[in-house]
Design a protein around this motif. Sequence first.
Motif, PDB file in Angstrom:
ATOM      1  N   THR A  26      11.003  -2.090   3.033  1.00  0.00           N
ATOM      2  CA  THR A  26      12.673  -3.146   2.681  1.00  0.00           C
ATOM      3  C   THR A  26      13.279  -2.097   3.043  1.00  0.00           C
ATOM      4  N   ASP A  40       0.106 -11.717   2.599  1.00  0.00           N
ATOM      5  CA  ASP A  40       0.187 -12.264   0.938  1.00  0.00           C
ATOM      6  C   ASP A  40      -0.498 -13.148   0.037  1.00  0.00           C
ATOM      7  N   SER A  61       5.283  -4.716  -8.325  1.00  0.00           N
ATOM      8  CA  SER A  61       6.952  -5.068  -8.373  1.00  0.00           C
ATOM      9  C   SER A  61       6.973  -3.533  -9.300  1.00  0.00           C
ATOM     10  N   THR A  62       6.753  -2.684  -9.147  1.00  0.00           N
ATOM     11  CA  THR A  62       6.843  -0.992  -9.689  1.00  0.00           C
ATOM     12  C   THR A  62       6.403  -0.368  -9.081  1.00  0.00           C
ATOM     13  N   ASP A  63       7.966   0.836  -9.269  1.00  0.00           N
ATOM     14  CA  ASP A  63       8.182   2.072  -7.985  1.00  0.00           C
ATOM     15  C   ASP A  63       6.365   2.628  -8.187  1.00  0.00           C
ATOM     16  N   ARG A 105       7.075  -4.130   0.917  1.00  0.00           N
ATOM     17  CA  ARG A 105       6.287  -5.238   0.556  1.00  0.00           C
ATOM     18  C   ARG A 105       5.149  -5.534   1.630  1.00  0.00           C
ATOM     19  N   GLY A 119      11.847   0.616  -0.351  1.00  0.00           N
ATOM     20  CA  GLY A 119      11.015   0.031  -0.467  1.00  0.00           C
ATOM     21  C   GLY A 119       9.642  -0.519   0.178  1.00  0.00           C
ATOM     22  N   VAL A 158       2.623  -2.125  -5.725  1.00  0.00           N
ATOM     23  CA  VAL A 158       3.683  -3.338  -4.626  1.00  0.00           C
ATOM     24  C   VAL A 158       3.516  -4.328  -5.136  1.00  0.00           C
ATOM     25  N   LEU A 159       2.387  -4.581  -5.862  1.00  0.00           N
ATOM     26  CA  LEU A 159       1.845  -5.798  -5.999  1.00  0.00           C
ATOM     27  C   LEU A 159       2.726  -6.319  -7.689  1.00  0.00           C
TER      28      LEU A 159
END
Length: 248
Positions: free
Chosen positions: A199, A212, A174-176, A205, A203, A171-172
Amino acid sequence: MDEIDSLEGATLVRVLSQLRTGFEYRPSAFPASVALCGLRDVRHYKVAAGGSPELSGGPSPFNVIVESLRLGDFTLDEIHDLYSQHTAETDRVFTDEAVEQVHRLTTGQPWLVNALAAEIVDRMKVPVTEPVSVEHVNAARERIIQARPSHLDSLVRRLQEPAVRRVLEPVLASTDEPADLTCSDDRSYARDLGLVAETPDGGLRIANPIYDEVIARALAEIVVRDRGRFQHRGTSSAPTAVSTCRTC
């Protein structure tokens, strides 16, 4: 029983086993119903108990669950209604912009919604005659992040758990995420902890901007601490140490 999952290992197994044993004696000699409240869903207590409920020596303490409920996040209207109750009692006004900022920063997470208001009223001591503004909310946000009270500190400790790290790292970055059963269980666990939210496209977040920021600062502290430990071990070249740590 609040904060039941603050117990770990054999202690948690013993408490759950007592509940399982008492189940047979309801309602004459044992409560007909018991609510267990905590960060984890009940199905994840096995992990906290060491992954082996059979240690109790009897029937599994995890098979008498009727229903698992999750306290949902407040909507914008619900935050407005909550703060309006305070206004009715004290005449303290929260501007519409301030309420919207609270929702934006917390996405309605109940503890954070109440914590921001408490910080403004009880600790910052904004005068009752002064309307609570966006600036007050932002100041309260920073104060809470800096203080890292027990709620946030508990979430930070979860970052050390392998199941949580397997979810947060992609998640951090930004990959699958890998699509396997383990990942599915990890996602559910991290979601139940309130660390992540789904999301619209399916996905994940980080659940809200405050979490965050807390997670980013906590991870930065870990990197700095590890860098200092690496340099303390006596490398002869500082640039090499820095380069290696950045790679890590």
